[in-house]
Design a protein around this motif. Structure first.
Motif, PDB file in Angstrom:
ATOM      1  N   GLY A  59     -40.447 108.572 -15.805  1.00 52.65           N
ATOM      2  CA  GLY A  59     -39.677 109.147 -14.883  1.00 52.65           C
ATOM      3  C   GLY A  59     -39.068 107.996 -13.830  1.00 52.65           C
ATOM      4  N   VAL A  60     -39.816 106.883 -14.014  1.00 53.37           N
ATOM      5  CA  VAL A  60     -39.141 105.788 -13.258  1.00 53.37           C
ATOM      6  C   VAL A  60     -39.037 104.536 -14.185  1.00 53.37           C
ATOM      7  N   GLU A  61     -39.515 104.590 -15.410  1.00 54.92           N
ATOM      8  CA  GLU A  61     -39.428 103.513 -16.386  1.00 54.92           C
ATOM      9  C   GLU A  61     -37.655 103.272 -16.726  1.00 54.92           C
ATOM     10  N   GLY A  62     -37.243 102.016 -16.532  1.00 50.19           N
ATOM     11  CA  GLY A  62     -35.717 101.547 -16.735  1.00 50.19           C
ATOM     12  C   GLY A  62     -35.370 101.543 -15.369  1.00 50.19           C
ATOM     13  N   TYR A  63     -35.853 101.945 -14.365  1.00 45.22           N
ATOM     14  CA  TYR A  63     -35.208 101.553 -13.165  1.00 45.22           C
ATOM     15  C   TYR A  63     -35.389  99.844 -12.810  1.00 45.22           C
TER      16      TYR A  63
END
Length: 156
Positions: A59-63
């Motif tokens: 859900g926040v990975e890659g930000y």
């Protein structure tokens, strides 16, 4: 006389001055942020340039948060936003890490003592009062805590 000499040598070796805090580094951060487990990669440079790439949770990975030259760029897949470096709340994860490192770069962290292989520093930034622990020999950051926002982070 020999006893005094041995005592002086022991006392001098115990008061080893810690290495200066590293301001240019790359690390992985494992963090508990207000009850949420986060993992990120960080690349910091001593003139307040910083990249934080979120790895976990889903859900926040890659930000990716990039602070450079007083600007903040937030990137997620094809989405990009650019703003002043204080755009994120000072209590956000990326904002807090940035604020602590900015404080360290301005030499606002004060040595509080050293024990075992760690040096402990105390400081204050826009995100709150922080405690920072570094490796006494290398100066690399190993731990960070900001109690006001319930953030604890281990750097490796």
């Amino acid at each position: 006389m020999i006893t005094i000499l041995i005592l002086c040598l022991i006392l001098c070796s115990c008061s080893k001055k810690p290495a200066e805090i590293k301001k240019d580094f790359s690390a992985t951060i494992d963090c508990d942020y207000n009850g949420t487990k986060l993992k990120a990669e960080i690349n910091a440079e001593k003139h307040n340039d910083l990249v934080i790439k979120m790895l976990e949770p889903s859900g926040v990975e890659g930000y990716t948060y990039t602070y450079k030259g007083g600007r903040l760029n937030v990137n997620y897949k094809e989405l990009n936003t650019d703003s002043a470096d204080d755009y994120l709340p000072s209590t956000s994860f990326a904002g807090a890490i940035y604020n602590v490192l900015k404080s360290v770069n301005r030499e606002k962290a004060v040595l509080n003592g050293s024990y075992n292989s760690l040096a402990e520093y105390k400081g204050k930034c826009n995100s709150g009062n922080y405690t920072l622990k570094t490796d006494i020999n290398t100066g690399y950051i190993s731990e960070l805590e900001i109690k006001e926002i319930k953030l604890t982070a281990l750097f490796s």
